[in-house]
Design an enzyme around this catalytic site. Structure first.
Site, PDB file in Angstrom:
ATOM      1  NE  ARG A 104       0.507  -4.268  -4.080  1.00  0.00           N
ATOM      2  CZ  ARG A 104       0.414  -5.472  -3.988  1.00  0.00           C
ATOM      3  NH1 ARG A 104       1.639  -6.154  -4.334  1.00  0.00           N
ATOM      4  NH2 ARG A 104      -0.292  -6.438  -3.248  1.00  0.00           N
TER       5      ARG A 104
ATOM      6  NE  ARG B 236       0.235  -5.205   0.270  1.00  0.00           N
ATOM      7  CZ  ARG B 236      -0.031  -6.333  -0.179  1.00  0.00           C
ATOM      8  NH1 ARG B 236       0.617  -7.331   0.097  1.00  0.00           N
ATOM      9  NH2 ARG B 236      -1.047  -6.898  -0.474  1.00  0.00           N
TER      10      ARG B 236
ATOM     11  CE1 TYR C 201      -4.647  -2.961  -5.104  1.00  0.00           C
ATOM     12  CE2 TYR C 201      -2.618  -2.522  -6.029  1.00  0.00           C
ATOM     13  CZ  TYR C 201      -3.235  -2.677  -4.583  1.00  0.00           C
ATOM     14  OH  TYR C 201      -3.104  -2.521  -3.544  1.00  0.00           O
TER      15      TYR C 201
ATOM     16  CG  HIS D 140      -4.616  -8.371  -3.870  1.00  0.00           C
ATOM     17  ND1 HIS D 140      -4.619  -7.883  -5.152  1.00  0.00           N
ATOM     18  CD2 HIS D 140      -4.117  -7.567  -2.850  1.00  0.00           C
ATOM     19  CE1 HIS D 140      -4.030  -6.837  -5.219  1.00  0.00           C
ATOM     20  NE2 HIS D 140      -3.695  -6.436  -3.856  1.00  0.00           N
TER      21      HIS D 140
ATOM     22  CE  LYS E 260      -2.687  -4.501   3.925  1.00  0.00           C
ATOM     23  NZ  LYS E 260      -3.618  -3.614   3.018  1.00  0.00           N
TER      24      LYS E 260
ATOM     25  CG  HIS F  17       0.570   0.993  -4.205  1.00  0.00           C
ATOM     26  ND1 HIS F  17       1.024   0.087  -3.288  1.00  0.00           N
ATOM     27  CD2 HIS F  17      -0.791   1.014  -4.165  1.00  0.00           C
ATOM     28  CE1 HIS F  17      -0.027  -0.645  -3.000  1.00  0.00           C
ATOM     29  NE2 HIS F  17      -1.044  -0.203  -3.443  1.00  0.00           N
TER      30      HIS F  17
END
Length: 332
Positions: free
Chosen positions: A277, A173, A309, A300, A199, A274
């Site tokens: 990513r 990220r 994704y 995740h 995150k 992104h």
């Protein structure tokens, strides 16, 4: 004289302490109470500041807001233009902002500052788990982007190559990228490694592939030479500006779009860090990397997020029927 918001309750004039000092202090206490990366902390702080500013503009005490006020705020967010894209906020962005607000109010409920969380009864936008608005990149487009970075010269060229390699090869990220420090680099069991906070404040570690490690090492060697320092004496943020300040996420956005335009990518003006990513997930799955390994690499919590994704997941070349047929043919 204020204007009432359709669908919201009658505004209530707050005290100065409640509107200015109280909620801001609550926000800092809430952030200190959670294990978050600095990037996530800053994003949540902006989200709550946006709500407090909205309340201030309507002379509404945020400690007395109802779900009707939150609904009115959500509708306003949906019509707000994102300065980065020039388009209204996506449902996912609005949902994320309301999620942060809900967490903030849950904290206030626990403290006894409010009787209930007003976001609980609000109408949040539906966000598809099977679709992302981010523009993705095919593997050859990622190659073209990296080639454009390789062709550059100048004082920031080595840094830019390292930044692009970390985005493309690790699928970081942008907040994770710009938060990296030199102390996060290391060696583990024969691997060049990277440890950082992801995150949600979760500790993460990733391996640097040989090409990625070379790009980082070349940048650090050039940085040490320009500062007339031994390589092992360079410290601080991993990616810095010419003045030595930490590179920020806006500079990385500009870098990706500038190099994409140079590389001749058609959607260059809509790309973001992104996008790399997403490309990481799609390429890894296309190369046969198991879903759970890609999920772990991307940090995740839910495999459904990883699948979203993967832009190539609906490609009929990957239909399981082919594998079943091939296995039956081998048995026959």
């Amino acid at each position: 004289m204020h204007r009432s918001t359709p669908g919201a309750v009658t505004p209530r004039r707050p005290s100065k302490a409640a509107l200015i000092r109280g909620p801001v202090d609550f926000t800092e206490a809430w952030l200190r109470n959670r294990r978050l990366s600095e990037h996530t902390r800053a994003a949540y702080r902006r989200d709550i500041a946006g709500w407090l500013a909205w309340c201030a503009g309507r002379e509404l005490d945020p400690l007395r807001a109802s779900f009707l006020d939150v609904n009115a705020y959500g509708r306003d967010l949906e019509s707000t233009v994102d300065p980065r894209s020039g388009r209204p906020f996506t449902p996912a962005t609005v949902a994320r902002k309301l999620s942060a607000l809900s967490s903030w109010y849950e904290f206030l409920v626990k403290l006894g500052a409010v009787p209930a969380n007003p976001v609980t009864g609000a109408d949040r936008p539906r966000v598809s788990r099977d679709h992302s608005a981010t523009i993705g990149l095919a593997p050859d487009e990622v190659d073209a982007l990296l080639a454009a970075a390789d062709a550059e010269t100048g004082p920031t060229a080595a840094r830019n190559r390292a930044a692009l390699a970390l985005l493309a090869d690790l699928g970081l990220r942008v907040g994770e990228l710009v938060s990296l420090d030199l102390a996060d680099l290391g060696h583990e069991r024969g691997h060049r490694s990277l440890r950082f906070t992801g995150k949600g404040g979760r500790p993460r570690r990733r391996a640097l592939a040989p090409g990625t490690a070379r790009a980082v090492d070349a940048y650090l060697a050039e940085r040490a030479a320009s500062g007339r320092l031994p390589a092992d004496r360079v410290s601080g943020p991993l990616l810095v500006t010419a003045s030595g300040a930490r590179l920020d996420r806006h500079a990385v956005f500009r870098l990706v779009r500038r190099l994409a335009r140079i590389a001749g990518l058609p959607a260059w003006s809509k790309l973001s860090p992104h996008s790399l990513r997403h490309a990481f997930a799609t390429t890894a799955r296309g190369e046969g990397v198991p879903l759970e390994d890609v999920q772990d690499a991307m940090g995740h919590a839910d495999p459904r997020t990883t699948r979203r994704y993967d832009r190539d997941r609906h490609n009929l070349d990957r239909d399981p029927s082919y594998a079943i047929w091939a296995a039956r043919a081998r048995r026959g």
